[in-house]
Design a protein around this motif. Structure first.
Motif, PDB file in Angstrom:
ATOM      1  N   ALA A 198       0.844  -1.204   0.000  1.00  0.00           N
ATOM      2  CA  ALA A 198       0.000   0.000   0.000  1.00  0.00           C
ATOM      3  C   ALA A 198       0.872   1.243   0.000  1.00  0.00           C
ATOM      4  O   ALA A 198       1.930   1.279   0.626  1.00  0.00           O
ATOM      5  CB  ALA A 198      -0.886  -0.012   1.241  1.00  0.00           C
ATOM      6  N   ARG A 199       0.441   2.214  -0.750  1.00  0.00           N
ATOM      7  CA  ARG A 199       1.209   3.466  -0.786  1.00  0.00           C
ATOM      8  C   ARG A 199       0.374   4.557  -0.135  1.00  0.00           C
ATOM      9  O   ARG A 199      -0.802   4.701  -0.408  1.00  0.00           O
ATOM     10  CB  ARG A 199       1.547   3.838  -2.230  1.00  0.00           C
ATOM     11  N   TYR A 200       1.021   5.279   0.737  1.00  0.00           N
ATOM     12  CA  TYR A 200       0.312   6.330   1.457  1.00  0.00           C
ATOM     13  C   TYR A 200       0.830   7.695   0.989  1.00  0.00           C
ATOM     14  O   TYR A 200       2.010   7.874   0.766  1.00  0.00           O
ATOM     15  CB  TYR A 200       0.530   6.204   2.965  1.00  0.00           C
ATOM     16  N   GLN A 201      -0.065   8.577   0.835  1.00  0.00           N
ATOM     17  CA  GLN A 201       0.344   9.929   0.432  1.00  0.00           C
ATOM     18  C   GLN A 201      -0.214  10.921   1.448  1.00  0.00           C
ATOM     19  O   GLN A 201      -1.395  10.833   1.805  1.00  0.00           O
ATOM     20  CB  GLN A 201      -0.231  10.234  -0.949  1.00  0.00           C
ATOM     21  N   ALA A 202       0.627  11.777   1.953  1.00  0.00           N
ATOM     22  CA  ALA A 202       0.140  12.772   2.910  1.00  0.00           C
ATOM     23  C   ALA A 202      -0.852  13.689   2.206  1.00  0.00           C
ATOM     24  O   ALA A 202      -0.604  14.137   1.088  1.00  0.00           O
ATOM     25  CB  ALA A 202       1.311  13.588   3.443  1.00  0.00           C
ATOM     26  N   VAL A 203      -1.989  13.905   2.841  1.00  0.00           N
ATOM     27  CA  VAL A 203      -2.958  14.836   2.263  1.00  0.00           C
ATOM     28  C   VAL A 203      -2.759  16.180   2.949  1.00  0.00           C
ATOM     29  O   VAL A 203      -2.909  16.300   4.157  1.00  0.00           O
ATOM     30  CB  VAL A 203      -4.401  14.327   2.486  1.00  0.00           C
ATOM     31  N   MET A 204      -2.378  17.163   2.168  1.00  0.00           N
ATOM     32  CA  MET A 204      -2.052  18.454   2.760  1.00  0.00           C
ATOM     33  C   MET A 204      -2.868  19.540   2.056  1.00  0.00           C
ATOM     34  O   MET A 204      -2.952  19.534   0.827  1.00  0.00           O
ATOM     35  CB  MET A 204      -0.566  18.711   2.547  1.00  0.00           C
ATOM     36  N   GLY A 205      -3.477  20.422   2.849  1.00  0.00           N
ATOM     37  CA  GLY A 205      -4.219  21.517   2.236  1.00  0.00           C
ATOM     38  C   GLY A 205      -3.257  22.582   1.732  1.00  0.00           C
ATOM     39  O   GLY A 205      -2.049  22.509   2.004  1.00  0.00           O
ATOM     40  N   PRO A 206      -3.797  23.538   1.009  1.00  0.00           N
ATOM     41  CA  PRO A 206      -2.936  24.618   0.533  1.00  0.00           C
ATOM     42  C   PRO A 206      -2.471  25.510   1.683  1.00  0.00           C
ATOM     43  O   PRO A 206      -3.085  25.531   2.748  1.00  0.00           O
ATOM     44  CB  PRO A 206      -3.845  25.392  -0.423  1.00  0.00           C
ATOM     45  N   GLY A 207      -1.400  26.224   1.466  1.00  0.00           N
ATOM     46  CA  GLY A 207      -0.941  27.178   2.467  1.00  0.00           C
ATOM     47  C   GLY A 207      -1.819  28.421   2.454  1.00  0.00           C
ATOM     48  O   GLY A 207      -2.620  28.636   1.543  1.00  0.00           O
ATOM     49  N   THR A 208      -1.654  29.230   3.488  1.00  0.00           N
ATOM     50  CA  THR A 208      -2.428  30.480   3.607  1.00  0.00           C
ATOM     51  C   THR A 208      -1.536  31.668   3.255  1.00  0.00           C
ATOM     52  O   THR A 208      -0.361  31.710   3.644  1.00  0.00           O
ATOM     53  CB  THR A 208      -2.953  30.643   5.052  1.00  0.00           C
ATOM     54  N   LEU A 209      -2.111  32.595   2.512  1.00  0.00           N
ATOM     55  CA  LEU A 209      -1.407  33.849   2.232  1.00  0.00           C
ATOM     56  C   LEU A 209      -1.819  34.876   3.288  1.00  0.00           C
ATOM     57  O   LEU A 209      -3.013  35.133   3.483  1.00  0.00           O
ATOM     58  CB  LEU A 209      -1.794  34.373   0.844  1.00  0.00           C
ATOM     59  N   TYR A 210      -0.845  35.450   3.971  1.00  0.00           N
ATOM     60  CA  TYR A 210      -1.108  36.500   4.961  1.00  0.00           C
ATOM     61  C   TYR A 210      -0.626  37.834   4.394  1.00  0.00           C
ATOM     62  O   TYR A 210       0.567  37.984   4.116  1.00  0.00           O
ATOM     63  CB  TYR A 210      -0.365  36.222   6.272  1.00  0.00           C
ATOM     64  N   GLY A 211      -1.514  38.773   4.218  1.00  0.00           N
ATOM     65  CA  GLY A 211      -1.130  40.132   3.814  1.00  0.00           C
ATOM     66  C   GLY A 211      -1.038  40.952   5.086  1.00  0.00           C
ATOM     67  O   GLY A 211      -2.058  41.255   5.716  1.00  0.00           O
ATOM     68  N   VAL A 212       0.165  41.295   5.486  1.00  0.00           N
ATOM     69  CA  VAL A 212       0.364  41.863   6.821  1.00  0.00           C
ATOM     70  C   VAL A 212       0.810  43.326   6.748  1.00  0.00           C
ATOM     71  O   VAL A 212       1.878  43.635   6.195  1.00  0.00           O
ATOM     72  CB  VAL A 212       1.413  41.020   7.598  1.00  0.00           C
ATOM     73  N   GLY A 213       0.019  44.203   7.321  1.00  0.00           N
ATOM     74  CA  GLY A 213       0.410  45.607   7.411  1.00  0.00           C
ATOM     75  C   GLY A 213       1.497  45.776   8.452  1.00  0.00           C
ATOM     76  O   GLY A 213       1.370  45.251   9.570  1.00  0.00           O
ATOM     77  N   VAL A 214       2.571  46.477   8.076  1.00  0.00           N
ATOM     78  CA  VAL A 214       3.695  46.621   9.012  1.00  0.00           C
ATOM     79  C   VAL A 214       3.846  48.067   9.491  1.00  0.00           C
ATOM     80  O   VAL A 214       4.830  48.404  10.140  1.00  0.00           O
ATOM     81  CB  VAL A 214       5.024  46.103   8.396  1.00  0.00           C
ATOM     82  N   GLY A 215       2.841  48.909   9.185  1.00  0.00           N
ATOM     83  CA  GLY A 215       2.886  50.280   9.680  1.00  0.00           C
ATOM     84  C   GLY A 215       3.785  51.165   8.829  1.00  0.00           C
ATOM     85  O   GLY A 215       4.402  50.733   7.855  1.00  0.00           O
ATOM     86  N   PRO A 216       3.884  52.449   9.227  1.00  0.00           N
ATOM     87  CA  PRO A 216       4.518  53.465   8.381  1.00  0.00           C
ATOM     88  C   PRO A 216       6.041  53.551   8.464  1.00  0.00           C
ATOM     89  O   PRO A 216       6.657  54.283   7.704  1.00  0.00           O
ATOM     90  CB  PRO A 216       3.897  54.759   8.903  1.00  0.00           C
ATOM     91  N   GLY A 217       6.663  52.864   9.422  1.00  0.00           N
ATOM     92  CA  GLY A 217       8.130  52.966   9.466  1.00  0.00           C
ATOM     93  C   GLY A 217       8.742  52.518  10.770  1.00  0.00           C
ATOM     94  O   GLY A 217       9.708  51.767  10.780  1.00  0.00           O
ATOM     95  N   ASP A 218       8.188  52.977  11.876  1.00  0.00           N
ATOM     96  CA  ASP A 218       8.741  52.617  13.183  1.00  0.00           C
ATOM     97  C   ASP A 218       8.409  51.148  13.473  1.00  0.00           C
ATOM     98  O   ASP A 218       7.226  50.771  13.514  1.00  0.00           O
ATOM     99  CB  ASP A 218       8.099  53.540  14.238  1.00  0.00           C
ATOM    100  N   SER A 246       2.314  31.315  -5.531  1.00  0.00           N
ATOM    101  CA  SER A 246       1.394  30.173  -5.574  1.00  0.00           C
ATOM    102  C   SER A 246       2.149  28.854  -5.620  1.00  0.00           C
ATOM    103  O   SER A 246       1.623  27.831  -5.179  1.00  0.00           O
ATOM    104  CB  SER A 246       0.385  30.287  -6.718  1.00  0.00           C
ATOM    105  N   SER A 247       3.403  28.874  -6.094  1.00  0.00           N
ATOM    106  CA  SER A 247       4.144  27.607  -6.099  1.00  0.00           C
ATOM    107  C   SER A 247       4.385  27.142  -4.655  1.00  0.00           C
ATOM    108  O   SER A 247       4.346  25.957  -4.359  1.00  0.00           O
ATOM    109  CB  SER A 247       5.455  27.727  -6.875  1.00  0.00           C
ATOM    110  N   HIS A 248       4.577  28.087  -3.732  1.00  0.00           N
ATOM    111  CA  HIS A 248       4.728  27.712  -2.316  1.00  0.00           C
ATOM    112  C   HIS A 248       3.374  27.342  -1.706  1.00  0.00           C
ATOM    113  O   HIS A 248       3.255  26.347  -0.992  1.00  0.00           O
ATOM    114  CB  HIS A 248       5.337  28.866  -1.523  1.00  0.00           C
ATOM    115  N   LEU A 249       2.360  28.158  -1.981  1.00  0.00           N
ATOM    116  CA  LEU A 249       1.041  27.918  -1.382  1.00  0.00           C
ATOM    117  C   LEU A 249       0.494  26.553  -1.799  1.00  0.00           C
ATOM    118  O   LEU A 249      -0.101  25.836  -0.993  1.00  0.00           O
ATOM    119  CB  LEU A 249       0.077  29.047  -1.795  1.00  0.00           C
ATOM    120  N   SER A 250       0.737  26.192  -3.047  1.00  0.00           N
ATOM    121  CA  SER A 250       0.243  24.891  -3.537  1.00  0.00           C
ATOM    122  C   SER A 250       0.877  23.731  -2.780  1.00  0.00           C
ATOM    123  O   SER A 250       0.282  22.657  -2.671  1.00  0.00           O
ATOM    124  CB  SER A 250       0.558  24.701  -5.026  1.00  0.00           C
ATOM    125  N   LEU A 251       2.101  23.952  -2.292  1.00  0.00           N
ATOM    126  CA  LEU A 251       2.788  22.887  -1.548  1.00  0.00           C
ATOM    127  C   LEU A 251       2.393  22.867  -0.069  1.00  0.00           C
ATOM    128  O   LEU A 251       2.970  22.150   0.733  1.00  0.00           O
ATOM    129  CB  LEU A 251       4.312  23.087  -1.638  1.00  0.00           C
TER     130      LEU A 251
END
Ligand code: SAM
Length: 242
Positions: free
Chosen positions: A2-22, A92-97
């Motif tokens: 039997a061959r088992y394959q890990a079932v993995m969902g897609p990764g999440t993209l986080y769009g993160v605000g880092v503020g104006p400078g400080d 998307s190449s990373h998210l797909s993995l």
């Protein structure tokens, strides 16, 4: 066998605000995600240094994998579209993995941020989380120690890239205004503020909360090129302009 394959969902993209400078204006959420998400992407305009990356540099873990995304700062819409398409393929190449990707956004991602072009391409395909950040507008108001707007004031946000006639019309309607993307449009905007009698109610804030922050009255701005990261706030204070 039997061959088992890990079932993995897609990764999440986080769009993160880092503020104006400080760096201290990072939210706790942004700081936590920076410590947890392994792939850190950021816009590298025309191949130059990324301001968003510079803001978080002190807290990027050594183990992070960095993904600079080349975004040309061009007026040509087709060139920009192609650049975003390429950027999206990289991520998307990373998210797909199943790998999560954190995309750094200066200020807030959805306040005139280029992240929206990435979000509209990737959110139909992958889980996306948008983490708001401190905007440059509130940072500029704090820097000059004056409110953006109060009570029933209508605050207008006006890109200086608009034609002069449109800016004039918007300023005439506004109780308070924030003029963004000033840079090489400074002379045009200054002439309008003087024409409308608003020069005394205006303040120019360059590189708010960054080490080289500068604040000027509209008539005190030194000769020479104005930086792209500059904003003009127009507000009469407690009394109405007119
Ligand atoms: C494309 S908009 C991005 C705004 C950003 N997403 C935010 O939340 O503030 C860029 C404009 O925001 C303003 N801006 C951004 N950061 C700034 C800063 N640190 N100081 C002054 N103005 C800034 C400038 O007017 C600049 O041209």
């Amino acid at each position: 066998m039997a061959r088992y394959q890990a079932v993995m969902g897609p990764g999440t993209l986080y769009g993160v605000g880092v503020g104006p400078g400080d760096t201290e204006l990072l939210t706790l959420k942004a700081a936590r995600l920076l410590s947890e998400v392994r792939i850190i992407a950021y816009p590298a305009p025309n191949g130059g240094e990324s301001l968003a990356r510079r803001i978080v540099a002190p807290v990027i873990p050594e183990t992070a994998r960095e993904l600079p995304i080349s975004i040309p700062m061009v007026q040509n819409r087709e060139a920009a579209r192609q650049a975003y398409d390429r950027a999206v393929e990289q991520m998307s190449s990373h998210l797909s993995l199943g790998e999560h990707v954190l995309f750094l956004c200066e200020g807030d991602p959805f306040f005139y941020g280029s992240f929206m072009f990435i979000h509209e391409r990737l959110s139909p395909r992958f889980p996306c989380v948008v983490v708001p950040g401190v905007t440059s507008l509130t940072a500029c108001a704090a820097a000059i120690g004056r409110p953006l707007a109060a009570r029933n004031d209508v605050l207008r946000i006006i890109p200086a890239t608009l034609p002069k006639e449109r800016i004039r019309a918007e300023l005439k309607q506004a109780d308070a205004a924030a003029i963004i993307k000033v840079g090489r449009h400074f002379d045009k905007v200054r002439a309008l503020l003087e024409e409308l009698g608003l020069a005394q109610s205006s303040a120019v804030v360059e590189h708010a909360t960054q080490g080289d922050q500068r604040i000027f009255g509209i008539d005190d701005v030194p000769d020479g090129e104005r930086p792209y990261f500059s904003t003009i706030l127009v507000y009469g204070g407690g009394e109405p302009w007119r």
